[in-house]
Design an enzyme around this catalytic site. Structure first.
Site, PDB file in Angstrom:
ATOM      1  CB  SER A   3      -1.045   0.114   1.191  1.00 23.37           C
ATOM      2  OG  SER A   3      -1.485   1.476   1.489  1.00 23.37           O
ATOM      3  CE  LYS A  63      -1.690  -3.925   3.070  1.00 18.08           C
ATOM      4  NZ  LYS A  63      -1.833  -5.253   2.516  1.00 18.08           N
ATOM      5  CE1 TYR A  94      -4.251  -2.101   4.764  1.00 12.88           C
ATOM      6  CE2 TYR A  94      -3.323  -0.006   4.317  1.00 12.88           C
ATOM      7  CZ  TYR A  94      -3.755  -1.220   4.066  1.00 12.88           C
ATOM      8  OH  TYR A  94      -4.203  -1.336   2.398  1.00 12.88           O
TER       9      TYR A  94
END
Length: 270
Positions: free
Chosen positions: A146, A163, A159
């Site tokens: 991401s 990533k 998150y």
């Protein structure tokens, strides 16, 4: 037909980018193991079959080693080996800031988003290497990272950290597979309309504010899953035969500046 008779695993294939990629792989002749922890796996496999493609669904938790072993075995037993792995499964972990993120949340996000791809590579790569040696054609592994893994401002701490790990995992794996004729790359999506981001897009439509979705990137819009899937499929194909160990950003230009509204420590947004 870049994937004619090639055996492919796609995780997180029950919706979003994973589903779009599975459909593209199958449309180009691939034999696809459609893996997801929801009934979406069966739905995606049905869509592929309806279109004349070949797919086998399996329900798995991408962060559970026994499930990953079972998934890889299914692909090899059903399709005679393994050529491509697209480790796409992931969860968002919400939007809590660093100081409101508890250990249970970040542990779960890392388990699915980072340990999941690690397990997929650990168990799939040896089978891809063996099949590449047998067939004389190269294999490929693609991971979904991401833009949040590049720098701050595009996701929650849990998150983003997961990533960032995926981006590094792609580079390390490419190096550790030196000489095996198997490439490893990652894609770094920006804001994309998937099951994970559905609430954002639904709210924007209901509030008549779709013009604000993706407004921080130069294209002034969010992406559709197919736009990310096309890049993942390209990286898995022989068209990308000299692309290895890279994190390819697909974000409409967002990360060219990563603009973000900052909030001072200890202050609440008005």
């Amino acid at each position: 037909m870049r994937f004619e008779n090639r055996s492919i695993i796609v995780t997180g294939a029950g919706s979003g980018i994973g589903r779009a990629a599975a459909l593209l792989f199958a449309a180009e002749g691939g034999h696809v193991v459609v893996a997801d922890r929801t009934e979406g796996a069966d739905e995606t496999a049905h869509l592929i079959s309806q279109a004349g493609g070949i797919a086998t669904p399996i329900r798995v938790d991408a962060g559970e080693e026994e499930d990953v072993i079972r998934m890889v075995a299914l692909a090899c037993d059903t399709y005679g080996g393994l050529d491509v792995l697209f480790a796409n499964a992931g969860i968002s972990g919400g939007m809590a800031n660093l100081f409101d993120t508890d250990v249970a949340l970040i542990t779960e996000v890392l388990r699915v988003n980072l340990i999941g791809p690690f397990l997929a590579i650990k168990h799939a790569a040896p089978r891809i290497v063996a099949h590449a040696a047998e067939t004389g054609r190269g294999g490929a592994i693609v991971l979904t990272a991401s833009v949040a893994g590049l720098r701050s401002g595009a996701g929650s701490p849990a998150y983003s950290a997961s990533k960032a790990g995926v981006i590094n995992l792609a580079a390390v794996s490419a190096q550790q597979l030196s000489g095996a004729n198997v490439r490893v790359n990652a894609i770094c999506p920006g804001l994309t309309e998937t099951g994970m981001t559905k609430p954002v897009f639904d709210y924007a439509r209901e509030a008549n504010k779709m013009d604000r979705v993706g407004r921080l990137n130069p294209l002034h819009r969010g992406a559709q899953p197919e736009e990310l899937a096309r890049v993942a499929v390209f990286l898995a194909s022989d068209d990308a035969s000299y692309v290895n160990g890279q994190a390819i950003v697909v974000d409409g230009g967002l990360s060219s500046s990563h603009p973000v509204t900052r909030q001072d420590y200890g202050k609440t947004a008005a």
